[in-house]
Design a protein around this motif. Sequence first.
Motif, PDB file in Angstrom:
ATOM      1  N   ARG A 170       6.445  30.296  -1.389  1.00  0.00           N
ATOM      2  CA  ARG A 170       5.977  29.070  -2.049  1.00  0.00           C
ATOM      3  C   ARG A 170       4.595  29.276  -2.663  1.00  0.00           C
ATOM      4  N   ASP A 171       3.737  30.028  -1.960  1.00  0.00           N
ATOM      5  CA  ASP A 171       2.403  30.314  -2.487  1.00  0.00           C
ATOM      6  C   ASP A 171       2.510  31.105  -3.785  1.00  0.00           C
ATOM      7  N   ALA A 172       3.413  32.086  -3.802  1.00  0.00           N
ATOM      8  CA  ALA A 172       3.603  32.884  -5.016  1.00  0.00           C
ATOM      9  C   ALA A 172       4.113  32.012  -6.157  1.00  0.00           C
ATOM     10  N   GLU A 173       5.024  31.103  -5.861  1.00  0.00           N
ATOM     11  CA  GLU A 173       5.541  30.193  -6.891  1.00  0.00           C
ATOM     12  C   GLU A 173       4.431  29.304  -7.429  1.00  0.00           C
ATOM     13  N   SER A 174       3.552  28.841  -6.544  1.00  0.00           N
ATOM     14  CA  SER A 174       2.440  27.988  -6.973  1.00  0.00           C
ATOM     15  C   SER A 174       1.467  28.764  -7.851  1.00  0.00           C
ATOM     16  N   ARG A 175       1.227  30.023  -7.507  1.00  0.00           N
ATOM     17  CA  ARG A 175       0.353  30.852  -8.331  1.00  0.00           C
ATOM     18  C   ARG A 175       0.926  31.025  -9.723  1.00  0.00           C
ATOM     19  N   ASP A 176       2.241  31.167  -9.809  1.00  0.00           N
ATOM     20  CA  ASP A 176       2.877  31.336 -11.109  1.00  0.00           C
ATOM     21  C   ASP A 176       2.681  30.097 -11.976  1.00  0.00           C
ATOM     22  N   ALA A 282       6.906  37.156  -3.156  1.00  0.00           N
ATOM     23  CA  ALA A 282       5.708  37.069  -2.322  1.00  0.00           C
ATOM     24  C   ALA A 282       5.073  38.431  -2.089  1.00  0.00           C
ATOM     25  N   LEU A 283       5.670  39.486  -2.624  1.00  0.00           N
ATOM     26  CA  LEU A 283       5.163  40.841  -2.401  1.00  0.00           C
ATOM     27  C   LEU A 283       4.553  41.432  -3.662  1.00  0.00           C
ATOM     28  N   GLU A 284       4.625  40.706  -4.763  1.00  0.00           N
ATOM     29  CA  GLU A 284       4.117  41.227  -6.023  1.00  0.00           C
ATOM     30  C   GLU A 284       2.599  41.248  -6.062  1.00  0.00           C
ATOM     31  N   ASP A 285       1.984  40.416  -5.239  1.00  0.00           N
ATOM     32  CA  ASP A 285       0.532  40.402  -5.099  1.00  0.00           C
ATOM     33  C   ASP A 285       0.158  41.180  -3.839  1.00  0.00           C
ATOM     34  N   ARG A 286      -0.686  42.184  -3.979  1.00  0.00           N
ATOM     35  CA  ARG A 286      -1.020  43.055  -2.841  1.00  0.00           C
ATOM     36  C   ARG A 286      -1.599  42.261  -1.670  1.00  0.00           C
ATOM     37  N   GLU A 287      -2.402  41.248  -1.958  1.00  0.00           N
ATOM     38  CA  GLU A 287      -2.996  40.459  -0.884  1.00  0.00           C
ATOM     39  C   GLU A 287      -1.932  39.716  -0.090  1.00  0.00           C
ATOM     40  N   GLN A 301       4.362  48.427   5.877  1.00  0.00           N
ATOM     41  CA  GLN A 301       4.159  47.805   4.575  1.00  0.00           C
ATOM     42  C   GLN A 301       5.485  47.182   4.145  1.00  0.00           C
ATOM     43  N   VAL A 302       5.532  45.872   4.077  1.00  0.00           N
ATOM     44  CA  VAL A 302       6.767  45.194   3.690  1.00  0.00           C
ATOM     45  C   VAL A 302       7.013  45.432   2.201  1.00  0.00           C
ATOM     46  N   GLN A 303       8.176  45.971   1.886  1.00  0.00           N
ATOM     47  CA  GLN A 303       8.507  46.319   0.509  1.00  0.00           C
ATOM     48  C   GLN A 303       9.538  45.394  -0.114  1.00  0.00           C
ATOM     49  N   MET A 304      10.342  44.715   0.715  1.00  0.00           N
ATOM     50  CA  MET A 304      11.362  43.828   0.164  1.00  0.00           C
ATOM     51  C   MET A 304      11.773  42.807   1.217  1.00  0.00           C
TER      52      MET A 304
END
Length: 329
Positions: A170-176, A282-287, A301-304
Amino acid sequence: MTTRLDEKTVAELVADATAAPSMHNAQPWRFRFLTGEGVVQLHADPERAMPHSDPDDRALHIGCGAALFNLRVAAAHAGLVPETRLLPEPQDPLLLAAVRLAGPAGRPQEDDLARLYPAIRQRHTSRHPFADKDVPEDVRATLREAAAREGAGLHFPGVWHAETMLDLVRDAESRDVMDPDANEDLVRWTRLGPEADLAVDGVPEYAFGPRKRSGRAPVRDFAGRRRVADRGATAFEHTPHLALLSTVGDHPADWLRAGQALERVLLEATLADLATSLTSHALEDRELRLLARDPGSGTGQVQMVVRLGYGPRGAATPRRPVGDVLDVL
């Protein structure tokens, strides 16, 4: 012993390899067959990279790793022994792997790879709701073992960790929403209207699945605010089943291993009658990716993120003709 292969056989192997999933179905790979050496090289295609969504080419490597695993499976099915080297020439970062296709004489065949072959064409990303039914522990164990065999880990998060992952999505969607350039890659790789019927890459509108009316399943809406004819809305799972694929490191070789592990997991899941979808939103941003780690161990390191369950397998997405991705020398 190197087996003399004809171009038709190699083309069939590459066709199976390209059935692998890749981010937005960009198919960021090229293959080169060195006839005299019996070697298939896998190269990254930088023209299909996604500078906004995948600035370090992590997802590109994962997609190519999945194609590499399919190539190994298809070779084993054809009675060959695939001898694989990752990143064989450090001075050429676009050369991701070299696979020598050896004959079986004197070498153990990977029968367990060949067993997965039927799932290559059965596996499709499903953007549909799944049934409210748990995944049995023996199936989970099989999937964990599949990841481990390729040097990766597969973790089924508990309630608290799963909630954290859904919050990250959801955070990633909000950033978009706040970033005017966020959907640039998505728009480039989606195919609407008449273009969908002619597409050889990207995600066509018939594979979008229904809009999510309710539920918490992490399914990216490829339509966004664009209208898609005859597309309804429905309820998705409130408590989706998630699995997190991780590697020890976070470098190109690790990403290639992650792609191979991912495809082995997906093929095993397909044979177990599970439907699957993937999200790296949610993994496209390193943070954000650092926050996705197992809260118990704090390692890996979660990759997928893999969503899995019982439901429709989804529509097959198009693939480029083999002649467009294979060079024979």
